[in-house]
Design an enzyme around this catalytic site. Sequence first.
Site, PDB file in Angstrom:
ATOM      1  N   HIS A  95     -69.776 -42.229  12.449  1.00 54.15           N
ATOM      2  CA  HIS A  95     -70.717 -42.462  13.558  1.00 54.15           C
ATOM      3  C   HIS A  95     -71.792 -41.381  13.633  1.00 54.15           C
ATOM      4  O   HIS A  95     -72.962 -41.695  13.859  1.00 54.15           O
ATOM      5  CB  HIS A  95     -69.974 -42.480  14.909  1.00 54.15           C
ATOM      6  CG  HIS A  95     -69.499 -43.844  15.330  1.00 54.15           C
ATOM      7  ND1 HIS A  95     -70.344 -44.905  15.497  1.00 54.15           N
ATOM      8  CD2 HIS A  95     -68.258 -44.308  15.638  1.00 54.15           C
ATOM      9  CE1 HIS A  95     -69.642 -45.970  15.889  1.00 54.15           C
ATOM     10  NE2 HIS A  95     -68.374 -45.638  15.971  1.00 54.15           N
ATOM     11  N   HIS A 102     -63.757 -42.789  10.803  1.00 52.34           N
ATOM     12  CA  HIS A 102     -64.598 -43.717  11.576  1.00 52.34           C
ATOM     13  C   HIS A 102     -65.561 -42.945  12.488  1.00 52.34           C
ATOM     14  O   HIS A 102     -66.747 -43.262  12.557  1.00 52.34           O
ATOM     15  CB  HIS A 102     -63.672 -44.632  12.388  1.00 52.34           C
ATOM     16  CG  HIS A 102     -64.366 -45.631  13.254  1.00 52.34           C
ATOM     17  ND1 HIS A 102     -64.264 -46.987  13.058  1.00 52.34           N
ATOM     18  CD2 HIS A 102     -65.163 -45.475  14.344  1.00 52.34           C
ATOM     19  CE1 HIS A 102     -64.993 -47.624  13.976  1.00 52.34           C
ATOM     20  NE2 HIS A 102     -65.541 -46.727  14.778  1.00 52.34           N
ATOM     21  N   GLU A 103     -65.042 -41.910  13.156  1.00 48.78           N
ATOM     22  CA  GLU A 103     -65.880 -41.167  14.120  1.00 48.78           C
ATOM     23  C   GLU A 103     -66.907 -40.279  13.414  1.00 48.78           C
ATOM     24  O   GLU A 103     -68.044 -40.166  13.869  1.00 48.78           O
ATOM     25  CB  GLU A 103     -65.008 -40.334  15.065  1.00 48.78           C
ATOM     26  CG  GLU A 103     -64.011 -41.133  15.908  1.00 48.78           C
ATOM     27  CD  GLU A 103     -64.618 -42.323  16.627  1.00 48.78           C
ATOM     28  OE1 GLU A 103     -65.811 -42.270  16.987  1.00 48.78           O
ATOM     29  OE2 GLU A 103     -63.907 -43.335  16.818  1.00 48.78           O
ATOM     30  N   GLN A 143     -72.461 -42.814  20.501  1.00 50.20           N
ATOM     31  CA  GLN A 143     -72.036 -44.039  21.182  1.00 50.20           C
ATOM     32  C   GLN A 143     -72.302 -44.008  22.685  1.00 50.20           C
ATOM     33  O   GLN A 143     -72.232 -45.033  23.350  1.00 50.20           O
ATOM     34  CB  GLN A 143     -70.541 -44.297  20.943  1.00 50.20           C
ATOM     35  CG  GLN A 143     -70.212 -44.634  19.500  1.00 50.20           C
ATOM     36  CD  GLN A 143     -68.747 -44.947  19.345  1.00 50.20           C
ATOM     37  OE1 GLN A 143     -67.930 -44.056  19.184  1.00 50.20           O
ATOM     38  NE2 GLN A 143     -68.394 -46.222  19.433  1.00 50.20           N
ATOM     39  N   CYS A 168     -64.543 -51.386  16.699  1.00 46.68           N
ATOM     40  CA  CYS A 168     -65.407 -50.313  17.184  1.00 46.68           C
ATOM     41  C   CYS A 168     -65.911 -50.677  18.575  1.00 46.68           C
ATOM     42  O   CYS A 168     -66.308 -51.815  18.806  1.00 46.68           O
ATOM     43  CB  CYS A 168     -66.587 -50.138  16.224  1.00 46.68           C
ATOM     44  SG  CYS A 168     -67.763 -48.883  16.757  1.00 46.68           S
ATOM     45  N   LEU A 169     -65.910 -49.707  19.468  1.00 45.37           N
ATOM     46  CA  LEU A 169     -66.377 -49.946  20.835  1.00 45.37           C
ATOM     47  C   LEU A 169     -67.871 -50.277  20.856  1.00 45.37           C
ATOM     48  O   LEU A 169     -68.356 -50.813  21.851  1.00 45.37           O
ATOM     49  CB  LEU A 169     -66.087 -48.729  21.716  1.00 45.37           C
ATOM     50  CG  LEU A 169     -64.603 -48.370  21.893  1.00 45.37           C
ATOM     51  CD1 LEU A 169     -64.457 -47.075  22.684  1.00 45.37           C
ATOM     52  CD2 LEU A 169     -63.843 -49.501  22.577  1.00 45.37           C
ATOM     53  N   GLY A 197     -61.055 -43.354  19.868  1.00 44.94           N
ATOM     54  CA  GLY A 197     -62.040 -42.350  19.458  1.00 44.94           C
ATOM     55  C   GLY A 197     -63.406 -42.713  19.997  1.00 44.94           C
ATOM     56  O   GLY A 197     -63.666 -43.875  20.331  1.00 44.94           O
TER      57      GLY A 197
HETATM   58 ZN    ZN Z   1     -66.766 -46.884  16.410  1.00 46.10          ZN
END
Ligand code: ZN
Length: 196
Positions: A157, A153-154, A54, A111-112, A49
Amino acid sequence: MTTLPIVQTGAAVLRGHAQNVPPEKIATPEFRELVQKMIATMREAPGVGLAAPQVGVPWRLIVLEDRPELIANLNDLEKREREREAFPVRVLVNPVLEPVGEERVMFFEGCLSVKGYMGLVERAREVKVTGLDEHGAPQTWQVRGWPARILQHEVDHIDGTLYIDRMKTRSFTTQEQGKALYGGKPIAEIRSLLGL
Ligand code: ZN
């Protein structure tokens, strides 16, 4: 398709409340290019995701996808406990999320934008999300298990929240060490090892 740099924790864009995408923007070539670049960036990472903040864009836009090769390293128990199955790419513009039922489940998440780490996060097992797709068509998706976790999670963000705000802090570890210590183990055993 070119990819975009992924913003790391500490940057203000990850901590703001992102704005709704204006409806007139959705059909534009610039918007479609952003969506395609976000998908390419998520795949290259690789991740399941990605939210627009991000990549430095403060809009309420998320992409998600789970692919068989990302699940291949999990054993049957891990897949079953996580209710994790591959699903094709989804784009959600201006998503609104609500939990379905009371049940909550705890698993490791990464998480990226917090590269290299993981921690246990408790989330709703099932959620319902509404929003628009990349063409502006209304979408409703009610889902449980791993896709529900990715959605939570997204959407976090775009509200300026990272999983590290929600995690059980005593479970925080590097992905390398987490994999070595907890890979393949039932979640009940992991929780017991960590006193959670
Ligand atoms: Zn993340």
